[in-house]
Design an enzyme around this catalytic site. Sequence first.
Site, PDB file in Angstrom:
ATOM      1  CB  ALA A   1      -5.535  -0.785  -1.881  1.00  0.00           C
TER       2      ALA A   1
ATOM      3  N   GLY B   1      -1.434   1.466  -4.330  1.00  0.00           N
ATOM      4  CA  GLY B   1      -1.147   0.113  -4.784  1.00  0.00           C
ATOM      5  C   GLY B   1      -0.904   0.029  -6.275  1.00  0.00           C
TER       6      GLY B   1
ATOM      7  CD  GLU C   1       2.364   0.229  -2.447  1.00  0.00           C
ATOM      8  OE1 GLU C   1       2.941   0.303  -1.349  1.00  0.00           O
ATOM      9  OE2 GLU C   1       1.134   0.040  -2.549  1.00  0.00           O
TER      10      GLU C   1
ATOM     11  CD  GLU D   1      -0.016   4.337  -0.315  1.00  0.00           C
ATOM     12  OE1 GLU D   1       0.092   3.343  -1.039  1.00  0.00           O
ATOM     13  OE2 GLU D   1       0.633   5.393  -0.502  1.00  0.00           O
TER      14      GLU D   1
END
Length: 250
Positions: free
Chosen positions: A63, A108, A111, A131
């Site tokens: 992200a 991310g 993910e 994170e």
Amino acid sequence: MTYLKVEREEEIVQITINRQDKLNAMNLDVMNEFISLLDDLEKDSSKVIIITGDGPKAFSAGADIEYMSSIGPAEAEKYALCGHEVLNRIEKLEKPVIAAVNGYALGGGCELALSCDIRFASPNAQLGQPEVTLGICPGWGGTQRLLRIIGPARAKDLIFSGRKILAEEAFSMGLINKIFPSESLLAETRAYAKAISKNSSFAIGISKMLVNRGTDTNLDTGLKLEIYSWAVCFSTKDREERMRKFIAKK
């Protein structure tokens, strides 16, 4: 497309995240392009999808932390919902999706790889869910997909520690299917995709659905769904033609 490069070779589509200056981090613009592209891929004639990152340094660093540093809970929820929409659609796409992980696949980015059906990596790949080092938990499905792929104990290890793991350790965990040399990662991935594309798209789509549903249901329900799906396959012209050719060849 500004941030996604799309290359088509016969029935294979390769999607490359094209933000090399940001280590292919995914902001809202990238995710909106993914959503638009997935709309097309659901309906076109492609059979296999490959996702990778531009350049040797990163598959995707995840992200956009610069963006996240300036938002509050309401905006964070919208950002996570957008991430979930992209990754859920990749996971539910009836076509197989292969991640070619080059370099960093963190947060991310990890993910994103988890939402793909198969993950290949180069030796320099680094995966992780860091994170918690930023004061947040994984927000794009990492807590759920990671435990289903490598088990809760290993998932907690990676999430709680926030550590990065190299391709060899990821392979030993079952997080990566296979490691290829950096210079041949995409060529090997395309060769694998080409082999898959020769098989029945309908049967592969049904099989993908059965495996995905099987992770969230009991054995009896999964087996009943398999019997029904098996029977549906016998209604297709493709099945009839493939079996006829097999018998003729034998």
